[in-house]
Motif scaffolding. Structure first.
Motif, mmCIF file in Angstrom:
data_model
loop_
_atom_site.group_PDB
_atom_site.id
_atom_site.type_symbol
_atom_site.label_atom_id
_atom_site.label_comp_id
_atom_site.label_asym_id
_atom_site.label_seq_id
_atom_site.Cartn_x
_atom_site.Cartn_y
_atom_site.Cartn_z
ATOM 1 N N PHE A 255 3.653 -10.146 1.657
ATOM 2 C CA PHE A 255 4.232 -9.885 2.925
ATOM 3 C C PHE A 255 5.199 -9.169 2.621
ATOM 4 O O PHE A 255 5.589 -8.135 3.521
ATOM 5 C CB PHE A 255 4.679 -11.353 3.642
ATOM 6 C CG PHE A 255 3.781 -12.059 4.126
ATOM 7 C CD1 PHE A 255 3.081 -11.937 4.929
ATOM 8 C CD2 PHE A 255 3.617 -13.484 3.331
ATOM 9 C CE1 PHE A 255 1.815 -12.929 5.562
ATOM 10 C CE2 PHE A 255 2.545 -14.246 3.749
ATOM 11 C CZ PHE A 255 1.965 -14.325 4.831
ATOM 12 N N VAL A 256 5.975 -8.954 1.592
ATOM 13 C CA VAL A 256 7.078 -7.906 1.433
ATOM 14 C C VAL A 256 6.655 -6.598 0.801
ATOM 15 O O VAL A 256 7.135 -5.638 1.289
ATOM 16 C CB VAL A 256 8.053 -8.302 0.493
ATOM 17 C CG1 VAL A 256 9.054 -7.509 0.153
ATOM 18 C CG2 VAL A 256 8.322 -9.937 0.977
ATOM 19 N N ALA A 257 5.481 -6.807 0.128
ATOM 20 C CA ALA A 257 5.003 -5.520 -0.554
ATOM 21 C C ALA A 257 4.404 -4.531 0.574
ATOM 22 O O ALA A 257 4.119 -4.790 1.865
ATOM 23 C CB ALA A 257 3.675 -5.715 -1.401
ATOM 24 N N ASP A 258 4.616 -3.020 -0.032
ATOM 25 C CA ASP A 258 4.138 -2.207 1.107
ATOM 26 C C ASP A 258 2.451 -2.270 1.309
ATOM 27 O O ASP A 258 2.243 -1.799 2.395
ATOM 28 C CB ASP A 258 4.360 -0.730 0.147
ATOM 29 C CG ASP A 258 5.888 -0.742 -0.063
ATOM 30 O OD1 ASP A 258 6.825 -0.468 1.046
ATOM 31 O OD2 ASP A 258 6.250 -0.549 -1.118
ATOM 32 N N VAL A 259 1.759 -2.739 0.278
ATOM 33 C CA VAL A 259 0.424 -2.814 0.717
ATOM 34 C C VAL A 259 0.139 -4.172 -0.146
ATOM 35 O O VAL A 259 0.320 -4.401 -1.196
ATOM 36 C CB VAL A 259 -0.275 -1.669 -0.116
ATOM 37 C CG1 VAL A 259 -1.995 -2.034 0.320
ATOM 38 C CG2 VAL A 259 -0.171 -0.561 0.972
ATOM 39 N N ARG A 260 -0.912 -4.827 0.702
ATOM 40 C CA ARG A 260 -1.586 -6.168 -0.050
ATOM 41 C C ARG A 260 -2.921 -5.869 -0.547
ATOM 42 O O ARG A 260 -3.754 -5.310 0.400
ATOM 43 C CB ARG A 260 -1.382 -7.288 0.648
ATOM 44 C CG ARG A 260 -2.151 -8.468 0.113
ATOM 45 C CD ARG A 260 -2.459 -9.869 1.177
ATOM 46 N NE ARG A 260 -2.981 -10.863 0.600
ATOM 47 C CZ ARG A 260 -4.293 -10.817 0.620
ATOM 48 N NH1 ARG A 260 -5.005 -10.309 1.431
ATOM 49 N NH2 ARG A 260 -4.998 -12.017 -0.082
ATOM 50 N N ALA A 261 -3.279 -6.169 -1.934
ATOM 51 C CA ALA A 261 -4.523 -6.094 -2.141
ATOM 52 C C ALA A 261 -5.335 -7.523 -2.267
ATOM 53 O O ALA A 261 -4.367 -8.155 -2.838
ATOM 54 C CB ALA A 261 -4.581 -5.304 -3.359
#
Length: 454
Positions: A255-261
């Motif tokens: 949720f915090v990351a710029d993009v989730r993979a």
């Protein structure tokens, strides 16, 4: 109870007419267990764990005073694989293994017993950070349009780094990979992950960071649910892609990351261009260039063809003059033959007259007249031939000024179709056509066997 009657229900009478067999008794007990109890959940500790080649899992679930056998069949086994000593919650139904009379629990799912508390902690931290705005899409950094170096924060011995390196090697091996080895589970994992994120930002040596690991239980993934890790990701000046667990796993880091993979492999796919697409793009550009060149050449060829139709080739003029010469020669030969025929007829007639009158003088006069006529005729013929020859030589001189005969003398040739037109393109002939090649001296007849471009 479900209302169903157990098999051999007549044996439950007050005074059974005969004793039950062991098989009948076990069958009835199994029926009672399966119909009386619905789905239940039992908590305990695992012991006597067995994993045969069939893929089924068998173990004993116990507490301090009792135990029960558990069968977890392959079709129900999930991602979590228990081990000896684990405290777990088993959900399933009660049954009886009739051949041995063993009372057992048929598991539909097995999960660690501590996941409930972890889930509550996860939801509480998620709500807290969301209120602080750490999940705000407006604060997320876009990924660089061109990536030459990727920093990977994960275990150096785990499957995740191997998956990432394999995908990058396949898709775009030119991308450089910087590995920041950290623990990805246990008490030391969160501090090491935070330190690696800070170190990568201090050196500013990567265009983007991948933070993640392979799949596991909620407890295994817990370092990525730590508040310190979430705040380190949020503070990173380098864009961060989270790649934790499997596609169905979600952590605070996601949720915090710029993009989730969804997986580490998917992160590598996301950040690397496909070299095959680059090659396809180049092939497309090449095709466009060839089409453009072909179009230009086609337009120029149409212009040349148009000019060619307007300009009469010297070979065509030569062919026409040769035809005229052939016609004149044929007419002259016919005139000579006609004149000789008429003279011969006249000679025959005179000879007949002479034979009928036989006067020598008249014969001599007629012979002289015949000779004069013959000489006059020959002189007229020579004059005609001389005039025709002079006209022919004049025409030849004119044709020679524009004729390719001089070129033919140097070894070149002119190829004519069956219609006596100059062949300048493959489209004017077909396989099997007979063509004529005019040389400086003589002509050659050929048959077309094959057409070759270029």
């Amino acid at each position: 109870m479900t209302g169903q009657q157990p098999p051999h229900s007549e044996t439950f009478a007050t005074a059974p007419p005969q004793a039950l067999s062991v098989t009948q008794l076990n069958h009835q007990i199994r029926f009672l267990l399966e119909t009386h109890y619905g789905s239940i959940a039992v908590e305990g500790e695992i012991s006597n764990l067995a994993k045969p080649a069939s893929g089924h899992i068998y173990f004993t679930l116990k507490d301090s005073k009792a135990q029960i056998r558990v069968a977890w069949f392959k079709s129900s086994v999930g991602r979590y694989i228990p081990k000896h000593g684990d405290s777990v919650i088993v959900s399933g139904r009660l049954s009886l293994y009739e051949p041995r009379g063993d009372y057992q629990l048929i598991a539909s799912s097995v999960r660690p017993a501590g996941e409930g508390a972890l889930q509550q902690a996860f939801l509480a931290l998620k709500e807290k950070l969301e209120l602080e705005g750490l999940f705000d899409p407006g604060k997320k950094q876009p990924l660089p349009s061109r990536i030459t170096r990727i920093g990977v924060i994960t275990s150096s011995t785990g499957a995740a780094i191997q998956d990432i390196l394999t995908v990058l090697k396949r898709r775009f091996p030119a991308i450089e990979v910087l590995i920041y080895p950290v623990a990805v589970q246990g008490e030391n994992a969160a501090p090491q992950i935070c330190k690696a994120i800070t170190l990568a930002n201090e050196h500013a040596s990567a265009d983007v960071l991948i933070v993640g690991r392979g799949g596991g239980s909620l407890e295994d993934l817990w370092p990525f649910n730590e508040e310190s890790v979430a705040r380190a990701i949020a503070a990173s000046q380098i864009p961060v892609v989270s790649a934790v667990g499997h596609e169905i796993d979600f952590t605070i880091a996601d949720f915090v990351a710029d993009v989730r993979a969804p997986t580490p492999s998917a992160a590598a796919e996301l950040l690397s261009p496909d070299q095959q697409e680059y090659m396809q793009t180049l092939d497309q550009y090449e095709s466009i260039l060839w089409r453009a060149m072909g179009k230009i050449l086609q337009e120029k060829s149409m212009i040349v063809e148009h000019l060619h139709k307007r300009l009469r080739h010297p070979g065509q003029l030569l062919t026409e003059q040769n035809r005229r010469l052939d016609n004149l020669q044929e007419k002259l030969a016919r005139a000579i033959r006609q004149s000789l025929y008429q003279s011969n007829q006249m000679l025959i007639l005179q000879h007949q007259r002479l034979m009928s009158h036989t006067p020598d003088e008249t014969l001599n006069q007629l012979k002289k007249e015949l000779n004069r006529t013959h000489n006059s005729l020959l002189q007229a013929i020579r004059l005609i031939i001389q005039k025709r020859s002079e006209a022919l030589r004049a025409n030849a001189r004119e044709l020679n000024a524009v004729s390719p005969l001089a070129t033919l003398e140097r070894g070149y040739s002119i190829t004519l179709s069956q219609q006596q037109t100059a062949i300048t393109s493959l489209s004017q002939v077909e396989v099997g056509d007979v063509i004529e090649t005019r040389l400086h001296q003589g002509r050659v007849l050929s048959k077309v066997e094959k057409k070759l471009n270029g």
